[in-house]
Design an enzyme around this catalytic site. Structure first.
Site, PDB file in Angstrom:
ATOM      1  N   ARG A 142       0.815  -1.222   0.000  1.00  0.00           N
ATOM      2  CA  ARG A 142       0.000   0.000   0.000  1.00  0.00           C
ATOM      3  C   ARG A 142       0.846   1.269   0.000  1.00  0.00           C
ATOM      4  O   ARG A 142       0.580   2.201  -0.761  1.00  0.00           O
ATOM      5  CB  ARG A 142      -0.943  -0.003   1.217  1.00  0.00           C
ATOM      6  CG  ARG A 142      -2.188  -0.835   1.031  1.00  0.00           C
ATOM      7  CD  ARG A 142      -2.658  -1.410   2.352  1.00  0.00           C
ATOM      8  NE  ARG A 142      -1.675  -2.351   2.885  1.00  0.00           N
ATOM      9  CZ  ARG A 142      -1.605  -3.631   2.514  1.00  0.00           C
ATOM     10  NH1 ARG A 142      -2.461  -4.100   1.647  1.00  0.00           N
ATOM     11  NH2 ARG A 142      -0.677  -4.430   3.008  1.00  0.00           N
ATOM     12  N   THR A 143       1.857   1.332   0.848  1.00  0.00           N
ATOM     13  CA  THR A 143       2.620   2.569   0.971  1.00  0.00           C
ATOM     14  C   THR A 143       3.382   2.880  -0.307  1.00  0.00           C
ATOM     15  O   THR A 143       3.300   3.988  -0.847  1.00  0.00           O
ATOM     16  CB  THR A 143       3.590   2.491   2.161  1.00  0.00           C
ATOM     17  OG1 THR A 143       2.851   2.212   3.356  1.00  0.00           O
ATOM     18  CG2 THR A 143       4.338   3.806   2.328  1.00  0.00           C
ATOM     19  N   LYS A 172      26.701  -3.896  -1.201  1.00  0.00           N
ATOM     20  CA  LYS A 172      28.153  -3.824  -1.335  1.00  0.00           C
ATOM     21  C   LYS A 172      28.803  -3.095  -0.167  1.00  0.00           C
ATOM     22  O   LYS A 172      30.013  -2.890  -0.161  1.00  0.00           O
ATOM     23  CB  LYS A 172      28.510  -3.111  -2.630  1.00  0.00           C
ATOM     24  CG  LYS A 172      27.898  -3.730  -3.871  1.00  0.00           C
ATOM     25  CD  LYS A 172      28.178  -2.875  -5.107  1.00  0.00           C
ATOM     26  CE  LYS A 172      27.498  -3.426  -6.343  1.00  0.00           C
ATOM     27  NZ  LYS A 172      27.718  -2.560  -7.536  1.00  0.00           N
ATOM     28  N   ARG A 193      11.709   3.760   2.995  1.00  0.00           N
ATOM     29  CA  ARG A 193      11.333   2.824   4.059  1.00  0.00           C
ATOM     30  C   ARG A 193      12.576   2.053   4.454  1.00  0.00           C
ATOM     31  O   ARG A 193      13.274   1.492   3.595  1.00  0.00           O
ATOM     32  CB  ARG A 193      10.241   1.857   3.617  1.00  0.00           C
ATOM     33  CG  ARG A 193      10.040   0.712   4.629  1.00  0.00           C
ATOM     34  CD  ARG A 193       8.787  -0.092   4.387  1.00  0.00           C
ATOM     35  NE  ARG A 193       7.615   0.687   4.742  1.00  0.00           N
ATOM     36  CZ  ARG A 193       6.376   0.208   4.703  1.00  0.00           C
ATOM     37  NH1 ARG A 193       6.162  -1.041   4.322  1.00  0.00           N
ATOM     38  NH2 ARG A 193       5.349   0.967   5.035  1.00  0.00           N
ATOM     39  N   HIS A 221       5.736   5.790  11.419  1.00  0.00           N
ATOM     40  CA  HIS A 221       5.215   5.759  10.048  1.00  0.00           C
ATOM     41  C   HIS A 221       4.314   6.989   9.910  1.00  0.00           C
ATOM     42  O   HIS A 221       3.082   6.885   9.939  1.00  0.00           O
ATOM     43  CB  HIS A 221       4.418   4.472   9.842  1.00  0.00           C
ATOM     44  CG  HIS A 221       4.138   4.136   8.408  1.00  0.00           C
ATOM     45  ND1 HIS A 221       4.269   5.064   7.390  1.00  0.00           N
ATOM     46  CD2 HIS A 221       3.723   2.981   7.810  1.00  0.00           C
ATOM     47  CE1 HIS A 221       3.951   4.486   6.250  1.00  0.00           C
ATOM     48  NE2 HIS A 221       3.618   3.229   6.470  1.00  0.00           N
TER      49      HIS A 221
END
Length: 394
Positions: A142-143, A172, A193, A221
């Site tokens: 959803r986000t 890396k 995120r 959030h």
């Protein structure tokens, strides 16, 4: 009054142009006579009109006012907020505490305009020429998709990596700061995120373009909290005076933490925390609420709380946060379930929300109940994120 009139994007086959022109002329005469009208129908789209819209000429009291520029339709985000609004100073979004009540109310005004754009037009060109980079180190449906859709609806473009742990140079050994400083060379805004609490602040400090947190581990959030608050306002018609139960994994649930922070900006709100012993809300949240004179209590009986609240905000037990404590996950999973029996205890005008995904904590038969607001809640995420992007990039 003079309003924007919708005209077809292409003239209808066989349309009677003379009849339509007569209708427009007649309505123009009624306007000139001072009769109140809500819409002046035009005949065909002008060559320069965007998205099937044109401005009707009229002879009303406001006829001397210059028309708005085509394509904007009054949705310029900064024109919708007051001169002294904190939104005008917003450069990044990393935590809920950034927003005071006035900023939230201003943001919701922009959000309502974004909702109108989406429902009436589908898209606009407000952010044409802008590029958003989405950098996700944890899974998201959803986000990520609502942010990317929001940018597309506003006329911008998106570059993305959905598994940055594996498919970016972090594999890396590159630091988060270096990744951000590289990505900002290509984009105008970054949506991040990350799996570590506090990472959004670190990234925002390193960035020279706006950065929006899409969640940082068990931390916060903020955009979810904004869409949750907007959903409560939209569904109930108010936020002041609401009773809200936060249920489930409150120790690891960043959505519940962020929502508690923004609810504390409103008056006469009461919060109920219903969680297993291994997943109770953090002391920092309770201290913040007490400092802001917000009533709260912890409870173990979901049924008794359900009878009292306006909003039941259910969350899943987050298995990924219990990697080295599987026994705690088993203790918490399945303890609090929203089903038809529980819905029967709730007020008729209350709502059930969930940030999703769900994993059994709301049974499927609840979906048909009109008080089940979680999919409408998810849709509101598009509008809130459109509003944030427009505010940050205009």
């Amino acid at each position: 009054r003079c309003l924007l009139a919708r005209a077809p994007k292409t003239p209808s086959q066989g349309a009677d142009e003379s009849e339509r022109g007569s209708v427009a002329a007649a309505e123009g005469s009624r306007l000139a006579a001072g009769e109140r009208m809500t819409r002046l129908v035009t005949t065909a789209p002008s060559a320069g009109a965007m998205r099937g819209f044109r401005f009707a000429s009229c002879r009303c009291a406001n006829a001397g006012r210059p028309p708005r520029r085509e394509g904007h339709r009054g949705v310029v985000a900064r024109a919708l907020v007051s001169e002294n609004s904190g939104l005008r100073k917003l450069t990044s979004v990393v935590e809920s505490q950034q927003f005071d009540r006035a900023m939230l109310e201003d943001l919701f005004e922009v959000t309502r305009e974004m909702e109108r754009i989406t429902n009436e037009d589908g898209e606009c060109k407000l952010l044409s020429g802008k590029v958003m980079g989405t950098l996700f180190y944890e899974p998201s449906t959803r986000t990520r998709l609502s942010f990317e859709t929001a940018m597309c609806r506003l006329g911008g473009k998106v570059v993305s990596t959905e598994n940055a742990r594996e498919f970016s140079s972090v594999a890396k050994g590159e630091t988060l700061e270096d990744t951000i400083r590289t990505l900002e060379q290509y984009v105008d805004v970054i949506v991040l995120r990350h799996f570590q609490a506090g990472s959004a602040r670190i990234a925002a400090d390193a960035a020279s373009v706006p950065l929006v947190s899409a969640g940082d581990g068990p931390g916060q959030h903020p955009t979810q909290a904004l869409l949750d608050l907007y959903t409560i306002q939209k569904e109930l018609g108010r936020i002041d005076g609401t009773k809200v139960a936060l249920v489930g994994d409150l120790a690891n649930g960043r959505t519940a933490r962020s929502l508690a922070y923004v609810l504390s900006k409103f008056d006469q709100v009461k919060l109920y925390f219903v969680a297993p012993d291994v997943a109770r809300i953090g002391e920092d949240i309770k201290e913040h609420l007490s400092e802001n004179n917000i009533a709260w209590e912890e409870a173990d009986d979901l049924a008794s709380v359900a009878k009292e609240v306006d909003v039941l905000y259910q969350t899943r037990i987050q298995k990924e946060r219990y990697g080295d404590r599987p026994e705690d996950y088993e203790k918490a999973q399945g303890k609090f379930i929203v089903n038809e029996r529980l819905m029967g205890l709730m007020h008729g005008d209350s709502i059930v929300m969930h940030p999703l995904p769900r994993v059994g904590e709301i049974t499927p038969e609840v979906d048909s109940d009109p008080r089940a607001a979680y999919f409408r809640q998810a849709k509101n995420g598009l509008y809130i994120r459109m509003a944030l992007l427009a505010t940050l990039l205009q």
